[in-house]
Design a protein around this motif. Structure first.
Motif, mmCIF file in Angstrom:
data_model
loop_
_atom_site.group_PDB
_atom_site.id
_atom_site.type_symbol
_atom_site.label_atom_id
_atom_site.label_comp_id
_atom_site.label_asym_id
_atom_site.label_seq_id
_atom_site.Cartn_x
_atom_site.Cartn_y
_atom_site.Cartn_z
ATOM 1 N N ASN A 11 0.860 -1.195 0.000
ATOM 2 C CA ASN A 11 0.000 0.000 0.000
ATOM 3 C C ASN A 11 0.892 1.240 0.000
ATOM 4 N N GLY A 12 0.275 2.387 -0.188
ATOM 5 C CA GLY A 12 1.037 3.627 -0.261
ATOM 6 C C GLY A 12 1.696 3.982 1.060
ATOM 7 N N HIS A 13 0.983 3.750 2.145
ATOM 8 C CA HIS A 13 1.542 4.133 3.440
ATOM 9 C C HIS A 13 2.828 3.378 3.751
ATOM 10 N N THR A 21 -3.539 17.176 4.646
ATOM 11 C CA THR A 21 -3.261 15.898 3.996
ATOM 12 C C THR A 21 -4.014 14.797 4.730
ATOM 13 N N SER A 38 -1.817 9.423 6.686
ATOM 14 C CA SER A 38 -0.621 8.679 6.313
ATOM 15 C C SER A 38 0.658 9.515 6.308
ATOM 16 N N THR A 39 0.599 10.719 5.761
ATOM 17 C CA THR A 39 1.808 11.523 5.569
ATOM 18 C C THR A 39 2.515 11.769 6.902
ATOM 19 N N VAL A 43 2.789 17.534 -0.327
ATOM 20 C CA VAL A 43 1.718 16.653 -0.803
ATOM 21 C C VAL A 43 1.105 17.288 -2.055
ATOM 22 N N ALA A 100 0.162 10.494 -3.706
ATOM 23 C CA ALA A 100 -0.975 9.561 -3.709
ATOM 24 C C ALA A 100 -2.117 10.018 -4.617
ATOM 25 N N HIS A 101 -2.259 11.335 -4.799
ATOM 26 C CA HIS A 101 -3.389 11.856 -5.585
ATOM 27 C C HIS A 101 -3.058 12.103 -7.056
ATOM 28 N N MET A 149 5.815 8.929 -3.553
ATOM 29 C CA MET A 149 4.981 7.781 -3.181
ATOM 30 C C MET A 149 3.670 7.846 -3.941
ATOM 31 N N SER A 179 -0.134 5.889 -4.410
ATOM 32 C CA SER A 179 -1.061 4.936 -3.772
ATOM 33 C C SER A 179 -1.994 4.361 -4.820
ATOM 34 N N PHE A 180 -2.194 3.051 -4.734
ATOM 35 C CA PHE A 180 -3.147 2.382 -5.630
ATOM 36 C C PHE A 180 -4.314 1.834 -4.818
ATOM 37 N N HIS A 181 -4.693 2.569 -3.784
ATOM 38 C CA HIS A 181 -5.841 2.172 -2.971
ATOM 39 C C HIS A 181 -7.114 2.189 -3.817
ATOM 40 N N GLY A 206 -2.509 -1.025 -2.710
ATOM 41 C CA GLY A 206 -1.202 -1.077 -3.354
ATOM 42 C C GLY A 206 -0.556 0.285 -3.341
ATOM 43 N N TYR A 233 -12.902 16.501 3.073
ATOM 44 C CA TYR A 233 -11.590 15.928 2.770
ATOM 45 C C TYR A 233 -10.681 17.047 2.306
ATOM 46 N N PHE A 234 -9.708 17.469 3.070
ATOM 47 C CA PHE A 234 -9.261 16.864 4.333
ATOM 48 C C PHE A 234 -9.835 17.612 5.529
HETATM 49 C C1 LIG Z 1 -4.438 7.410 0.049
HETATM 50 C C2 LIG Z 1 -3.403 8.321 0.574
HETATM 51 C C3 LIG Z 1 -2.267 7.843 1.239
HETATM 52 C C4 LIG Z 1 -2.077 6.423 1.669
HETATM 53 O O1 LIG Z 1 -2.180 5.480 0.697
HETATM 54 P P1 LIG Z 1 -2.649 3.987 1.034
HETATM 55 O O2 LIG Z 1 -2.368 3.274 -0.246
HETATM 56 O O3 LIG Z 1 -4.097 4.034 1.368
HETATM 57 O O4 LIG Z 1 -1.816 3.470 2.146
HETATM 58 C C5 LIG Z 1 -1.306 8.760 1.629
HETATM 59 N N1 LIG Z 1 -1.444 10.073 1.397
HETATM 60 C C6 LIG Z 1 -2.527 10.574 0.771
HETATM 61 C C7 LIG Z 1 -2.602 12.047 0.532
HETATM 62 C C8 LIG Z 1 -3.552 9.724 0.365
HETATM 63 O O5 LIG Z 1 -4.636 10.237 -0.215
#
Ligand SMILES: *Cc1c(COP(=O)(O)O)cnc(C)c1O
Length: 371
Positions: free
Chosen positions: A61-63, A87, A90-91, A133, A161-162, A181, A183-185, A195, A317-318
């Motif tokens: 995952n992204g985190h 943000t 996670s950050t 971010v 992630a975005h 980084m 994220s493929f959430h 992912g 959000y956020f």
């Molecule tokens: C989704 C997201 C993450 C974390 O990603 P995961 O894949 O869900 O662990 C981190 N930072 C931001 C800004 C996000 O939107």
């Protein structure tokens, strides 16, 4: 009264069942489910090609990817990382979990990304890096950030992630900075169920990231680092491979939705809508609207509640900003980032996903604009 159709803030992109079945069928023969299997290797290669980047490592995952990026640097404990409170959890968690100290910088009001004019005053002899971010599909002022980083010899790690697929001056946005980084959430523009990945400049990091995402196991009898379990499994990689085939089409559909929202809401007094950035090709990840409480008839919370009554679920959000989280508010003062606070108090991201219909958007906008 007939129950109104539910519209959620997002809906995950998926391939057809047939396409996915075909992709996973070799896994049922090999019985190799994780640990750098064939799908993992194919997905990593496909992503490098799609993004036009040289160095990329997949994660569960992204985190975990972001956490690992920081732990690979082995910064002295207590080192400071300049970041923003605008943000996702996670950050900041990645910074704190690594024994490092987040230092919060305000955002600029146009794109909600870190304000380069406010960074230098926060730099101390403990500062080692900046972690900006890219928010909503907007990109940070990467040119200014690169200059500041060079001037003070700091690393730049982007939470990207975005911004999957976003380009700036025709280069993939992950080409900027030392490490980005992705994220493929499931809820992101592009998903592999869960992912993530790191994209990085220094190719020597590949071996380290691969080690750290597998417990630091070097070989059968040698464990050489305190790593974690950050490996992507084969079924997730297969989903990523399928979704990657359709992602351009998905982004095109999102652009149409974005344009329709802009048509419906553009020019309304008191609504602040996303702005186009010069030289940026966006992925239209989110559609944020700020409801200026002094200029629009209803405040953000009223609009949110009213949409919910019609079974439409937007997202704050956020909100809250990171420095207002229960786990952080004793430690950090949110008064130092007034713009982040104001945006967070007044923003809603409206439903946004590739298959959202234009009629649904009309319904959403009508409710928002009702007096
Ligand atoms: C989704 C997201 C993450 C974390 O990603 P995961 O894949 O869900 O662990 C981190 N930072 C931001 C800004 C996000 O939107």
């Amino acid at each position: 009264m007939e129950k109104e159709k539910t519209i959620l803030v997002t809906q995950s992109s998926m391939p057809s069942l047939d396409e996915y079945m075909e992709e996973i069928s070799p896994i049922f023969e090999s019985k190799w489910l994780t640990n750098n299997g064939e799908k993992h290797q194919q997905f990593e290669a496909a992503l490098k090609k799609y993004l036009h980047v040289k160095n990329l490592t997949l994660f569960v995952n992204g985190h975990t990817a972001l956490h690992t990026a920081l732990s690979a640097m082995e910064f002295p404990s207590g080192s400071e990382i300049i970041t923003t409170p605008y943000t996702f959890a996670s950050t900041t968690h990645a910074i704190v979990q690594n024994g490092l100290t987040p230092v919060f910088c305000d955002i600029e009001p146009e794109n909600y990304t870190i304000d380069p004019d406010k960074i230098e005053q926060l730099i101390t002899d403990k500062t080692v890096a900046i972690m900006p971010v890219h928010v909503y599909g907007h990109v940070c002022n990467v040119d200014r950030l690169t200059n500041i980083a060079h001037k003070y010899n700091l690393k730049v790690f982007y939470d990207a992630a975005h911004v999957f697929g976003v380009t700036y001056r025709k280069k993939n946005i992950t080409e900027y900075g030392d490490i980005s980084m992705l994220s493929f959430h499931a809820t992101k523009v592009f998903n592999s169920i869960e992912g993530g990945a790191l994209v990085y400049r220094d190719q020597n990091l590949k071996a380290k990231f691969d080690l750290l995402k597998n417990f630091g196991i070097a070989d059968a009898e040698n464990v050489v680092a305190t790593g974690m379990n950050g490996k992507m499994n084969e079924f997730a990689a297969a989903m990523g491979i399928c979704n990657l085939r359709h992602v351009n089409e998905e982004i095109t559909k999102r652009r149409r939705i974005h344009d329709h929202y802009m048509q419906q809401l553009g020019g309304v007094n008191g609504l602040i809508l996303p702005k186009e950035q010069a030289d940026v090709v966006s992925n239209y990840a989110y559609f944020p609207v700020i409801f200026d409480p002094n200029r629009f008839s209803n405040n953000r919370n009223d609009v949110y509640a009213r949409l919910s009554q019609h079974n439409i679920f937007a997202r704050k959000y956020f909100y809250p900003i990171i420095t207002d989280y229960a786990c952080y508010r004793e430690k950090y003062n949110n008064g130092t980032t007034p713009i982040a606070k104001w945006v967070s108090d007044n923003v809603l991201t409206l439903p946004m996903y590739a298959d959202l219909s234009l009629e649904d958007i009309d319904r959403i906008c009508k409710i928002i604009l009702e007096k």
